[in-house]
Design a protein around this motif. Structure first.
Motif, PDB file in Angstrom:
ATOM      1  N   GLY A 195      27.345  85.402 -13.798  1.00 11.55           N
ATOM      2  CA  GLY A 195      26.129  84.484 -14.401  1.00 11.55           C
ATOM      3  C   GLY A 195      25.085  85.236 -15.367  1.00 11.55           C
ATOM      4  O   GLY A 195      25.405  86.588 -15.636  1.00 11.55           O
ATOM      5  N   ILE A 196      24.211  84.541 -15.943  1.00 10.21           N
ATOM      6  CA  ILE A 196      23.331  85.048 -16.787  1.00 10.21           C
ATOM      7  C   ILE A 196      21.964  84.722 -16.715  1.00 10.21           C
ATOM      8  O   ILE A 196      21.721  83.786 -16.278  1.00 10.21           O
ATOM      9  N   GLU A 197      21.008  85.767 -16.606  1.00 10.62           N
ATOM     10  CA  GLU A 197      19.485  85.248 -16.703  1.00 10.62           C
ATOM     11  C   GLU A 197      19.263  84.476 -17.772  1.00 10.62           C
ATOM     12  O   GLU A 197      19.129  84.951 -18.926  1.00 10.62           O
ATOM     13  N   PHE A 219      25.529  90.790 -23.927  1.00 11.30           N
ATOM     14  CA  PHE A 219      26.651  91.776 -24.135  1.00 11.30           C
ATOM     15  C   PHE A 219      27.093  92.717 -22.727  1.00 11.30           C
ATOM     16  O   PHE A 219      28.318  93.024 -22.960  1.00 11.30           O
ATOM     17  N   VAL A 220      26.410  92.846 -21.927  1.00 15.01           N
ATOM     18  CA  VAL A 220      27.259  93.490 -20.671  1.00 15.01           C
ATOM     19  C   VAL A 220      28.068  92.364 -20.025  1.00 15.01           C
ATOM     20  O   VAL A 220      29.190  92.649 -19.590  1.00 15.01           O
ATOM     21  N   ARG A 221      27.664  91.229 -19.902  1.00 14.67           N
ATOM     22  CA  ARG A 221      28.498  90.052 -19.035  1.00 14.67           C
ATOM     23  C   ARG A 221      29.618  89.841 -20.130  1.00 14.67           C
ATOM     24  O   ARG A 221      30.878  89.746 -19.633  1.00 14.67           O
ATOM     25  N   LYS A 222      29.565  89.838 -21.565  1.00  9.92           N
ATOM     26  CA  LYS A 222      30.701  89.729 -22.390  1.00  9.92           C
ATOM     27  C   LYS A 222      31.636  90.804 -22.160  1.00  9.92           C
ATOM     28  O   LYS A 222      32.846  90.736 -22.271  1.00  9.92           O
ATOM     29  N   THR A 223      30.955  91.887 -22.024  1.00 11.41           N
ATOM     30  CA  THR A 223      32.223  93.112 -21.866  1.00 11.41           C
ATOM     31  C   THR A 223      33.006  92.712 -20.684  1.00 11.41           C
ATOM     32  O   THR A 223      34.149  93.090 -20.383  1.00 11.41           O
ATOM     33  N   MET A 224      32.439  92.351 -19.519  1.00  8.88           N
ATOM     34  CA  MET A 224      33.114  92.084 -18.426  1.00  8.88           C
ATOM     35  C   MET A 224      34.182  91.037 -18.584  1.00  8.88           C
ATOM     36  O   MET A 224      35.312  91.074 -18.185  1.00  8.88           O
ATOM     37  N   PHE A 225      33.975  89.939 -19.351  1.00  9.87           N
ATOM     38  CA  PHE A 225      34.784  89.013 -19.533  1.00  9.87           C
ATOM     39  C   PHE A 225      36.198  89.559 -20.249  1.00  9.87           C
ATOM     40  O   PHE A 225      37.247  89.345 -19.756  1.00  9.87           O
ATOM     41  N   VAL A 226      35.902  90.446 -21.335  1.00 10.03           N
ATOM     42  CA  VAL A 226      37.031  90.766 -22.046  1.00 10.03           C
ATOM     43  C   VAL A 226      37.774  91.889 -21.239  1.00 10.03           C
ATOM     44  O   VAL A 226      39.087  92.043 -21.196  1.00 10.03           O
ATOM     45  N   GLU A 242      31.415  82.828 -27.163  1.00  8.43           N
ATOM     46  CA  GLU A 242      32.224  83.395 -26.509  1.00  8.43           C
ATOM     47  C   GLU A 242      33.642  83.310 -27.000  1.00  8.43           C
ATOM     48  O   GLU A 242      34.505  84.438 -26.905  1.00  8.43           O
ATOM     49  N   LEU A 243      33.987  82.165 -27.727  1.00  9.54           N
ATOM     50  CA  LEU A 243      35.355  82.175 -28.181  1.00  9.54           C
ATOM     51  C   LEU A 243      35.391  82.975 -29.364  1.00  9.54           C
ATOM     52  O   LEU A 243      36.300  83.635 -29.732  1.00  9.54           O
ATOM     53  N   PHE A 244      34.306  82.728 -30.207  1.00  8.74           N
ATOM     54  CA  PHE A 244      34.447  83.769 -31.661  1.00  8.74           C
ATOM     55  C   PHE A 244      34.043  85.196 -31.391  1.00  8.74           C
ATOM     56  O   PHE A 244      34.712  86.069 -32.190  1.00  8.74           O
ATOM     57  N   GLU A 245      33.601  85.492 -30.305  1.00  7.61           N
ATOM     58  CA  GLU A 245      33.756  87.015 -29.896  1.00  7.61           C
ATOM     59  C   GLU A 245      34.943  87.574 -29.447  1.00  7.61           C
ATOM     60  O   GLU A 245      35.311  88.619 -30.018  1.00  7.61           O
ATOM     61  N   ALA A 246      35.576  86.577 -28.567  1.00  8.50           N
ATOM     62  CA  ALA A 246      37.031  87.077 -28.397  1.00  8.50           C
ATOM     63  C   ALA A 246      37.938  86.987 -29.705  1.00  8.50           C
ATOM     64  O   ALA A 246      38.578  87.774 -29.926  1.00  8.50           O
ATOM     65  N   LEU A 247      37.659  86.204 -30.564  1.00 10.24           N
ATOM     66  CA  LEU A 247      38.606  85.996 -31.617  1.00 10.24           C
ATOM     67  C   LEU A 247      38.456  87.375 -32.706  1.00 10.24           C
ATOM     68  O   LEU A 247      39.214  87.757 -33.097  1.00 10.24           O
ATOM     69  N   ARG A 281      14.917 100.192 -20.087  1.00  3.89           N
ATOM     70  CA  ARG A 281      16.030  99.267 -20.382  1.00  3.89           C
ATOM     71  C   ARG A 281      17.243  99.871 -20.286  1.00  3.89           C
ATOM     72  O   ARG A 281      18.386  99.134 -19.821  1.00  3.89           O
ATOM     73  N   VAL A 282      17.429 100.930 -21.141  1.00  2.43           N
ATOM     74  CA  VAL A 282      18.675 101.631 -21.135  1.00  2.43           C
ATOM     75  C   VAL A 282      19.306 102.141 -19.655  1.00  2.43           C
ATOM     76  O   VAL A 282      20.499 101.715 -19.211  1.00  2.43           O
ATOM     77  N   MET A 283      18.357 102.321 -18.771  1.00  2.00           N
ATOM     78  CA  MET A 283      18.575 102.657 -17.457  1.00  2.00           C
ATOM     79  C   MET A 283      19.187 101.218 -16.816  1.00  2.00           C
ATOM     80  O   MET A 283      20.225 101.403 -15.858  1.00  2.00           O
ATOM     81  N   ARG A 284      18.462 100.241 -16.937  1.00  2.00           N
ATOM     82  CA  ARG A 284      18.855  98.831 -16.486  1.00  2.00           C
ATOM     83  C   ARG A 284      20.362  98.395 -16.950  1.00  2.00           C
ATOM     84  O   ARG A 284      20.970  98.000 -16.206  1.00  2.00           O
ATOM     85  N   ILE A 285      20.501  98.652 -18.336  1.00  2.00           N
ATOM     86  CA  ILE A 285      21.689  98.381 -18.987  1.00  2.00           C
ATOM     87  C   ILE A 285      22.764  98.988 -18.263  1.00  2.00           C
ATOM     88  O   ILE A 285      23.987  98.554 -17.879  1.00  2.00           O
TER      89      ILE A 285
END
Length: 262
Positions: A145-147, A168-175, A193-198, A64-68
């Protein structure tokens, strides 16, 4: 004991018998040399391609670490040269014939006209609206997108799309690749997404950037609750609420998020 016979040179020492070169097995593996019993009879490719053993490793954490890691690599590679961008969040359930959808299109178009790429979650509803506005304005329209158990797929207005397994990978890309967020009315995913950014901005884990909530009727109740309950009980400060700006005006939303001053 027999004495060693000298050939006239007292320093001469007889050498043990050695096989001629090539008399023993030898294999070179890059810079490594293996000889005799250390030589394996098969090649690395054979061991990779011919072996069909248990596949439990597919579901273990090291794999899983490799996929991440691969998802981060793909995301960074796809977006590294994107340029200035704004993320637009909102509900996947927003109807196409709604005022919210129209506002999302206008926001996407306005951001492109202001010189920004538009990033969304790539799905339908409000995300599609922002991508559509950006695409029809001939800007760069990005979908991350997200699975999910219920497959959505990227909407047709996405020009650059990346699908992720991990939130969490997707969120990193947004930020990482956004200079600000515009948040249209949405559900739990939008709230996440809102509260993650806040949280990231409040704790200064990221450089301060604007977060604009579009739709007073939808968002004012949340802001009132934050003020009357969270701030009132000392769980946050009025300064923290200053990280949010609520508006019903598309031009104001675009101006705020592009200036970087919430």
């Amino acid at each position: 004991m027999e004495e060693q016979v000298s050939s006239g040179n007292d320093d001469a020492v007889t050498e043990p018998d050695r096989p001629e070169r090539g008399a023993w097995p030898e294999r070179r593996l890059g810079p490594v040399v293996k000889r005799r019993a250390q030589v394996e009879s098969s090649t690395t490719d054979q061991r990779l391609l011919d072996t069909q053993g248990p596949v439990d490793w597919l579901h273990e954490d090291p794999w899983r670490v490799m996929r991440i890691q691969s998802e981060f690599v793909e995301g960074f590679g796809a977006l590294a040269e994107l340029g200035p961008a704004i993320s637009v969040f909102g509900s996947a359930r927003t109807p196409r014939d709604s005022l919210e959808y129209e506002a999302g299109m206008r926001i996407g178009r306005g951001l492109v006209e202001a010189g920004y790429a538009v990033i969304t979650g790539g799905g339908p509803g409000a995300m599609e609206a922002a991508n559509r506005g950006a695409c029809e304005a001939h800007g760069v329209s990005v979908g991350l997108g997200i699975e999910l158990p219920f497959e959505q797929g990227l909407n047709e207005y996405v020009d650059v799309g990346v699908n992720f397994r991990y939130f969490f990978v997707r969120k990193t890309m947004f930020v990482k690749y956004s200079q600000g967020f515009v948040v249209l009315p949405g559900g739990f995913g939008t709230m996440d997404e809102l509260f993650e950014a806040l949280t990231l901005v409040q704790t200064r884990k990221v450089t301060r950037f604007p977060i604009v909530l579009f739709g007073t009727a939808y968002w004012q109740g949340l802001r009132d609750w934050l003020l009357d309950s969270v701030v009132a009980q000392g769980k946050a400060t009025t300064r923290d609420l200053g990280l949010l700006h609520i508006t019903d005006d598309v031009d104001e939303a675009i101006a705020l998020v592009c200036k970087g001053t919430p």
